[in-house]
Scaffold this motif. Structure first.
Motif, PDB file in Angstrom:
ATOM      1  N   PRO A 229       0.828  -1.213   0.000  1.00 18.59           N
ATOM      2  CA  PRO A 229       0.000   0.000   0.000  1.00 18.59           C
ATOM      3  C   PRO A 229       0.852   1.249   0.000  1.00 18.59           C
ATOM      4  CG  PRO A 229      -0.040  -1.081   2.143  1.00 18.59           C
ATOM      5  CD  PRO A 229       0.632  -2.019   1.209  1.00 18.59           C
ATOM      6  N   GLU A 230       0.362   2.266  -0.705  1.00 13.48           N
ATOM      7  CA  GLU A 230       1.112   3.523  -0.800  1.00 13.48           C
ATOM      8  C   GLU A 230       0.980   4.314   0.496  1.00 13.48           C
ATOM      9  OE1 GLU A 230      -0.212   5.645  -4.170  1.00 13.48           O
ATOM     10  OE2 GLU A 230       0.494   4.149  -5.631  1.00 13.48           O
ATOM     11  N   ALA A 231       2.023   5.057   0.770  1.00 11.22           N
ATOM     12  CA  ALA A 231       2.028   5.874   1.984  1.00 11.22           C
ATOM     13  C   ALA A 231       1.054   7.025   1.840  1.00 11.22           C
ATOM     14  CB  ALA A 231       3.440   6.410   2.254  1.00 11.22           C
ATOM     15  N   ARG A 232       0.453   7.384   2.941  1.00 11.70           N
ATOM     16  CA  ARG A 232      -0.454   8.520   2.940  1.00 11.70           C
ATOM     17  C   ARG A 232       0.331   9.819   2.785  1.00 11.70           C
ATOM     18  NH1 ARG A 232      -3.501   7.142   8.459  1.00 11.70           N
ATOM     19  NH2 ARG A 232      -1.324   6.739   8.960  1.00 11.70           N
ATOM     20  N   GLU A 233      -0.305  10.783   2.133  1.00 13.11           N
ATOM     21  CA  GLU A 233       0.356  12.066   1.930  1.00 13.11           C
ATOM     22  C   GLU A 233       0.526  12.765   3.268  1.00 13.11           C
ATOM     23  OE1 GLU A 233      -1.733  14.395  -0.854  1.00 13.11           O
ATOM     24  OE2 GLU A 233      -1.487  12.997  -2.525  1.00 13.11           O
ATOM     25  N   GLU A 234       1.728  13.285   3.452  1.00 13.59           N
ATOM     26  CA  GLU A 234       1.996  13.999   4.690  1.00 13.59           C
ATOM     27  C   GLU A 234       1.385  15.398   4.621  1.00 13.59           C
ATOM     28  OE1 GLU A 234       6.106  14.066   5.447  1.00 13.59           O
ATOM     29  OE2 GLU A 234       6.318  11.884   5.628  1.00 13.59           O
ATOM     30  N   ALA A 235       1.032  15.898   5.795  1.00 16.18           N
ATOM     31  CA  ALA A 235       0.442  17.231   5.864  1.00 16.18           C
ATOM     32  C   ALA A 235       1.475  18.269   5.455  1.00 16.18           C
ATOM     33  CB  ALA A 235      -0.065  17.515   7.270  1.00 16.18           C
ATOM     34  N   ALA A 236       0.984  19.327   4.830  1.00 20.39           N
ATOM     35  CA  ALA A 236       1.879  20.408   4.411  1.00 20.39           C
ATOM     36  C   ALA A 236       2.484  21.071   5.639  1.00 20.39           C
ATOM     37  CB  ALA A 236       1.088  21.438   3.594  1.00 20.39           C
ATOM     38  N   PRO A 237       3.676  21.663   5.492  1.00 14.30           N
ATOM     39  CA  PRO A 237       4.294  22.332   6.638  1.00 14.30           C
ATOM     40  C   PRO A 237       3.356  23.374   7.215  1.00 14.30           C
ATOM     41  CG  PRO A 237       5.835  22.174   4.803  1.00 14.30           C
ATOM     42  CD  PRO A 237       4.502  21.713   4.286  1.00 14.30           C
ATOM     43  N   GLY A 238       3.322  23.435   8.538  1.00 15.04           N
ATOM     44  CA  GLY A 238       2.391  24.346   9.206  1.00 15.04           C
ATOM     45  C   GLY A 238       2.775  25.803   9.030  1.00 15.04           C
ATOM     46  N   LYS A 239       1.765  26.638   9.127  1.00 11.53           N
ATOM     47  CA  LYS A 239       2.014  28.063   9.053  1.00 11.53           C
ATOM     48  C   LYS A 239       2.556  28.560  10.391  1.00 11.53           C
ATOM     49  CE  LYS A 239      -1.747  28.790   5.766  1.00 11.53           C
ATOM     50  NZ  LYS A 239      -3.034  29.476   5.519  1.00 11.53           N
ATOM     51  N   VAL A 240       3.276  29.658  10.334  1.00 11.96           N
ATOM     52  CA  VAL A 240       3.844  30.230  11.540  1.00 11.96           C
ATOM     53  C   VAL A 240       2.773  31.083  12.208  1.00 11.96           C
ATOM     54  CG1 VAL A 240       5.656  31.688  12.482  1.00 11.96           C
ATOM     55  CG2 VAL A 240       6.134  30.223  10.522  1.00 11.96           C
ATOM     56  N   LEU A 241       2.385  30.677  13.407  1.00 11.71           N
ATOM     57  CA  LEU A 241       1.349  31.391  14.134  1.00 11.71           C
ATOM     58  C   LEU A 241       1.889  31.800  15.488  1.00 11.71           C
ATOM     59  CD1 LEU A 241      -1.628  28.964  13.458  1.00 11.71           C
ATOM     60  CD2 LEU A 241      -1.102  31.016  12.192  1.00 11.71           C
ATOM     61  N   ASP A 242       1.222  32.772  16.112  1.00 11.67           N
ATOM     62  CA  ASP A 242       1.578  33.070  17.485  1.00 11.67           C
ATOM     63  C   ASP A 242       0.849  32.093  18.395  1.00 11.67           C
ATOM     64  OD1 ASP A 242      -0.973  33.938  17.291  1.00 11.67           O
ATOM     65  OD2 ASP A 242      -0.613  35.956  18.054  1.00 11.67           O
ATOM     66  N   LEU A 243       1.232  32.065  19.655  1.00 16.23           N
ATOM     67  CA  LEU A 243       0.720  31.066  20.577  1.00 16.23           C
ATOM     68  C   LEU A 243      -0.781  31.192  20.770  1.00 16.23           C
ATOM     69  CD1 LEU A 243       1.342  28.764  22.492  1.00 16.23           C
ATOM     70  CD2 LEU A 243       1.904  30.419  24.254  1.00 16.23           C
ATOM     71  N   MET A 244      -1.291  32.412  20.866  1.00 18.42           N
ATOM     72  CA  MET A 244      -2.718  32.609  21.076  1.00 18.42           C
ATOM     73  C   MET A 244      -3.519  32.072  19.894  1.00 18.42           C
ATOM     74  SD  MET A 244      -3.416  33.964  24.014  1.00 18.42           S
ATOM     75  CE  MET A 244      -5.019  34.715  23.767  1.00 18.42           C
ATOM     76  N   ALA A 245      -3.064  32.360  18.670  1.00 22.28           N
ATOM     77  CA  ALA A 245      -3.779  31.877  17.486  1.00 22.28           C
ATOM     78  C   ALA A 245      -3.751  30.358  17.412  1.00 22.28           C
ATOM     79  CB  ALA A 245      -3.163  32.485  16.225  1.00 22.28           C
ATOM     80  N   ALA A 246      -2.626  29.754  17.762  1.00 25.25           N
ATOM     81  CA  ALA A 246      -2.536  28.298  17.735  1.00 25.25           C
ATOM     82  C   ALA A 246      -3.488  27.666  18.742  1.00 25.25           C
ATOM     83  CB  ALA A 246      -1.093  27.855  18.017  1.00 25.25           C
ATOM     84  N   LEU A 247      -3.583  28.255  19.937  1.00 25.97           N
ATOM     85  CA  LEU A 247      -4.490  27.725  20.952  1.00 25.97           C
ATOM     86  C   LEU A 247      -5.941  27.876  20.519  1.00 25.97           C
ATOM     87  CD1 LEU A 247      -2.733  28.993  24.203  1.00 25.97           C
ATOM     88  CD2 LEU A 247      -2.996  26.630  23.495  1.00 25.97           C
ATOM     89  N   GLU A 248      -6.272  29.050  19.967  1.00 17.80           N
ATOM     90  CA  GLU A 248      -7.651  29.273  19.533  1.00 17.80           C
ATOM     91  C   GLU A 248      -8.037  28.299  18.422  1.00 17.80           C
ATOM     92  OE1 GLU A 248      -7.641  33.339  18.431  1.00 17.80           O
ATOM     93  OE2 GLU A 248      -7.722  34.104  20.493  1.00 17.80           O
ATOM     94  N   ASN A 249      -7.153  28.088  17.451  1.00 13.39           N
ATOM     95  CA  ASN A 249      -7.442  27.141  16.373  1.00 13.39           C
ATOM     96  C   ASN A 249      -7.557  25.716  16.897  1.00 13.39           C
ATOM     97  OD1 ASN A 249      -7.389  29.232  14.546  1.00 13.39           O
ATOM     98  ND2 ASN A 249      -5.276  28.891  13.925  1.00 13.39           N
ATOM     99  N   SER A 250      -6.727  25.368  17.893  1.00 18.00           N
ATOM    100  CA  SER A 250      -6.783  24.029  18.455  1.00 18.00           C
ATOM    101  C   SER A 250      -8.104  23.788  19.175  1.00 18.00           C
ATOM    102  CB  SER A 250      -5.609  23.812  19.418  1.00 18.00           C
ATOM    103  OG  SER A 250      -4.379  23.942  18.747  1.00 18.00           O
TER     104      SER A 250
END
Length: 379
Positions: A229-250
């Protein structure tokens, strides 16, 4: 289950015969080394360095390597005479609350099974005593040639023992924590708490080894002569966010996942602190060629104020032509916007030149009239 050690638990003056059984098992996929050219097995053989020949297991013994490299033979009889009471005994030395044990010390886990009917009653007594006290037992025991530390606790209706590292075998976390003062705001802590509450708990039985399953699929496909079976495509490199934005998105993604909403693959965000924005100061636009030429024309016009009207008019005309020429050159070099500004400035200078010419003509006319009147009086 097959026992790996037989002995007894020493509980004060009470002796409980037990068998030691492994409580865990590994499901990892193991591989063999082969010769890639013909697929032959690669094996490690035990060879004597002095005789340069392979030896059997019966010819192999133990030895301690000294600092100078010399070997000191140690026999099983030497080890059997060691003055330790834990050679065949799990000796309980204390009872402590379970939270006193650092998880870093925990190692292999074993089940302690009662050995025979006479061991059933003392075994049950120790188990119920541990339950009622909400404590664990700390014990010493010898296994595989060395004395070890263990923790006894109740698991269901059985007694389990965790091998513990000695306190001096646990390294201090020096140089691991971030250096320098790091300030965490209350808003960031609130979002972290919200994320933990949103993720909630999980049943550990639902977790499984996805890597092992993928390896087994590859092995099965290769054995059947099929394409792995073929490997699954890896996620694209993440965008650079500040900590607050990363927490809110999470938090948002966790809530959507919990609510069962279908969402696309979330991008992994690399958390970095954003640098402070630089305040850019606008530079004043450079003077264009047309402006410089117009200024020069104005100087020429001021120098010719005392000349007759005809000469002044010519100067104004010359200034107009110079300004027009400069405006044309500036337009080709600086673009349409700069040309418009230069044209406006040139028109203003041209008007000023005409006004100066009129004033010069008037002044010249008055001076001529005064001279004529003076001559008539003299006559």
């Amino acid at each position: 289950m097959r026992s790996i050690w037989n002995g007894a638990i020493s509980f004060g003056l009470v002796t409980i015969p037990i068998k030691l059984v492994n409580a865990t098992e590994s499901h990892a996929v193991s591989f063999r080394q082969i010769h890639t050219e013909d697929g032959g097995r690669i094996r490690y053989r035990k060879v004597c360095e002095l005789e340069d020949r392979e030896v059997t297991q019966a010819e192999i013994g133990k030895a301690y390597e000294d600092a100078d490299g010399s070997m000191i033979p140690i026999t099983d009889e030497d080890l059997s005479q060691l003055p330790i009471p834990t050679a065949r005994t799990i000796e309980i030395v204390a009872f402590v609350p379970e939270d006193r044990i650092d998880p870093l010390q925990m190692g292999s886990a074993y089940y302690l099974a009662a050995s025979g009917a006479p061991a059933a009653k003392p075994y049950t007594l120790l188990r119920e005593a541990l339950k009622r006290s909400n404590r664990v037992a700390i014990a010493k025991f010898a296994l595989r040639g060395r004395e070890r530390l263990g923790m006894l606790r109740v698991v269901g209706d059985a007694i389990a023992m965790h091998g513990l590292l000695w306190p001096d075998e646990v390294r201090a976390p020096e140089g691991v924590a971030p250096e320098g003062g790091v300030t965490v705001r209350d808003q960031e802590l609130d979002l972290a708490d919200a994320l933990m509450d949103t993720l909630g708990e999980i049943d550990l039985d639902d977790l499984h080894d996805e890597y092992r399953e993928a390896v087994e699929e590859v092995v099965a496909a290769k054995a059947a002569g099929e394409r792995p079976p073929e490997a699954r495509e890896e996620a694209a490199p993440g965008k650079v966010l500040d900590l607050m934005a990363a927490l809110e998105n999470s938090v948002r993604a966790a809530r959507e996942s919990r609510d069962g909403e279908e969402t696309g693959p979330a991008e992994e965000a690399e958390v970095r602190s954003l640098p402070p924005r630089k305040t850019s100061s606008r530079r004043a636009p450079k003077e264009t060629g047309g402006k410089k030429s117009t200024s020069t024309a104005a100087k020429k016009t001021a120098a010719k104020k005392a000349e007759p009207k005809k000469s002044t008019a010519k100067s104004g005309s010359s200034t107009s032509r110079s300004t027009s020429t400069s405006r044309s050159g500036s337009g080709s070099a600086s673009g349409s916007g700069s040309a418009k500004r230069t044209a406006a400035k040139g028109a203003a200078k041209k008007a000023a030149g005409r006004s100066a010419a009129k004033e010069t003509a008037k002044s010249t006319g008055r001076s001529t009239a005064k001279k004529t009147a003076s001559r008539r009086r003299s006559a």
